[in-house]
Design a protein around this motif. Structure first.
Motif, PDB file in Angstrom:
ATOM      1  N   SER A  46       0.831  -1.205   0.000  1.00  0.00           N
ATOM      2  CA  SER A  46       0.000   0.000   0.000  1.00  0.00           C
ATOM      3  C   SER A  46       0.861   1.249   0.000  1.00  0.00           C
ATOM      4  O   SER A  46       0.577   2.236  -0.715  1.00  0.00           O
ATOM      5  N   VAL A  47       1.948   1.226   0.815  1.00  0.00           N
ATOM      6  CA  VAL A  47       2.857   2.371   0.844  1.00  0.00           C
ATOM      7  C   VAL A  47       3.504   2.559  -0.528  1.00  0.00           C
ATOM      8  O   VAL A  47       3.614   3.694  -1.049  1.00  0.00           O
ATOM      9  N   ALA A  49       4.029   5.252  -5.712  1.00  0.00           N
ATOM     10  CA  ALA A  49       3.976   5.167  -7.170  1.00  0.00           C
ATOM     11  C   ALA A  49       2.925   6.128  -7.721  1.00  0.00           C
ATOM     12  O   ALA A  49       3.140   6.765  -8.778  1.00  0.00           O
ATOM     13  N   GLU A  50       1.820   6.241  -7.046  1.00  0.00           N
ATOM     14  CA  GLU A  50       0.794   7.179  -7.494  1.00  0.00           C
ATOM     15  C   GLU A  50       1.305   8.613  -7.437  1.00  0.00           C
ATOM     16  O   GLU A  50       1.011   9.433  -8.323  1.00  0.00           O
ATOM     17  N   GLN A  51       2.044   8.925  -6.357  1.00  0.00           N
ATOM     18  CA  GLN A  51       2.620  10.270  -6.262  1.00  0.00           C
ATOM     19  C   GLN A  51       3.613  10.524  -7.395  1.00  0.00           C
ATOM     20  O   GLN A  51       3.643  11.615  -8.002  1.00  0.00           O
ATOM     21  N   VAL A  52       4.460   9.512  -7.702  1.00  0.00           N
ATOM     22  CA  VAL A  52       5.435   9.658  -8.796  1.00  0.00           C
ATOM     23  C   VAL A  52       4.701   9.831 -10.115  1.00  0.00           C
ATOM     24  O   VAL A  52       5.073  10.666 -10.962  1.00  0.00           O
ATOM     25  N   ARG A  53       3.668   9.025 -10.329  1.00  0.00           N
ATOM     26  CA  ARG A  53       2.906   9.132 -11.571  1.00  0.00           C
ATOM     27  C   ARG A  53       2.279  10.508 -11.718  1.00  0.00           C
ATOM     28  O   ARG A  53       2.301  11.121 -12.806  1.00  0.00           O
ATOM     29  N   ALA A  54       1.727  11.008 -10.590  1.00  0.00           N
ATOM     30  CA  ALA A  54       1.139  12.348 -10.648  1.00  0.00           C
ATOM     31  C   ALA A  54       2.197  13.396 -10.979  1.00  0.00           C
ATOM     32  O   ALA A  54       1.968  14.330 -11.779  1.00  0.00           O
ATOM     33  N   ALA A  55       3.397  13.243 -10.367  1.00  0.00           N
ATOM     34  CA  ALA A  55       4.476  14.203 -10.648  1.00  0.00           C
ATOM     35  C   ALA A  55       4.911  14.117 -12.104  1.00  0.00           C
ATOM     36  O   ALA A  55       5.160  15.140 -12.775  1.00  0.00           O
TER      37      ALA A  55
END
Length: 222
Positions: free
Chosen positions: A164-165, A170-176
């Motif tokens: 989950s972490v 990964a979601e944060q990286v994808r958003a960036a």
């Protein structure tokens, strides 16, 4: 312990009086009437006892051929009963040797019964203890299996938490990356716009230079 043999006779069935009219006030005589003799009743009683039947006034009367007054038969039955009691007398006492032997037998039987009861109780106790121990072992095995399964569940939960972490990261990286891609796209579009402007200016300049060169060549040739 003093024991006495009881050889008293089986009591005759109490006299049953039937056929009495309660509206009559005359008194009935309790003395036997003439006709049915004591010996007749005695013979009928013996016959009933031989056949194993209950001795009652009605049974005696039937044995006599349905003759005789119930009152007379009842009086003779009382006489026979009283006579039997006088003949038999007091109960005879059991000899002391027999009494002692009976007491010893009863004591021995009681002791043996207690021993058997204790043996049965001990067998039941041991069987119950065996079942309790088996149940405890089974419970321990189940508890160990549960603990092992719980450890596995904890490990799976830890791995899930880590995933989950990582997923959030990964979601944060994808958003960036998406934001950076959008920015680069805007920059690329701006550069392409500027490049188009410079290309157009160069083409315009080259066209102008070409015209000037052509005009100069014409002047020289003339």
């Amino acid at each position: 312990m003093s024991l006495h043999a009881d050889f008293s006779p089986i009591p005759l069935t109490p006299m049953v009086t039937i056929g009495v009219n309660p509206l009559r006030n005359e008194k009935r005589s309790t003395m036997p009437r003439s006709g049915i003799k004591l010996d007749d009743v005695k013979s009928a009683v013996s016959e009933l006892e031989r056949r194993g039947e209950a001795v009652t006034q009605l049974a005696v009367r039937q044995a006599l051929g349905d003759t005789g007054s119930l009152t007379t038969i009842g009086a003779h039955l009382r006489t026979l009963r009283e006579g039997r009691a006088e003949v038999q007398g007091p109960p005879r006492q059991i000899p002391s040797e027999l009494t002692q032997a009976m007491e010893q037998s009863v004591t021995s039987l009681w002791t043996r019964a207690q021993e058997l009861a204790r043996a049965d109780i001990e067998a039941i106790r041991q069987a119950a203890q065996g079942r309790v121990e088996a149940a405890e072992k089974e419970l321990e095995a189940l508890s160990a299996a549960f603990d092992k399964q719980q450890d596995h569940v904890d490990q799976m939960q830890t791995a899930l938490d880590q995933l989950s972490v990582q997923l959030r990261s990964a979601e944060q990286v994808r958003a960036a990356l998406e934001a950076e891609n959008t920015s680069l796209k805007h920059i690329n579009e701006s550069l392409f716009g500027r490049l188009d402007s410079h290309t157009h200016a160069v083409e315009t300049l080259m066209s102008k230079v070409s015209r000037e060169v052509t005009s100069s060549d014409l002047e020289e040739s003339s």
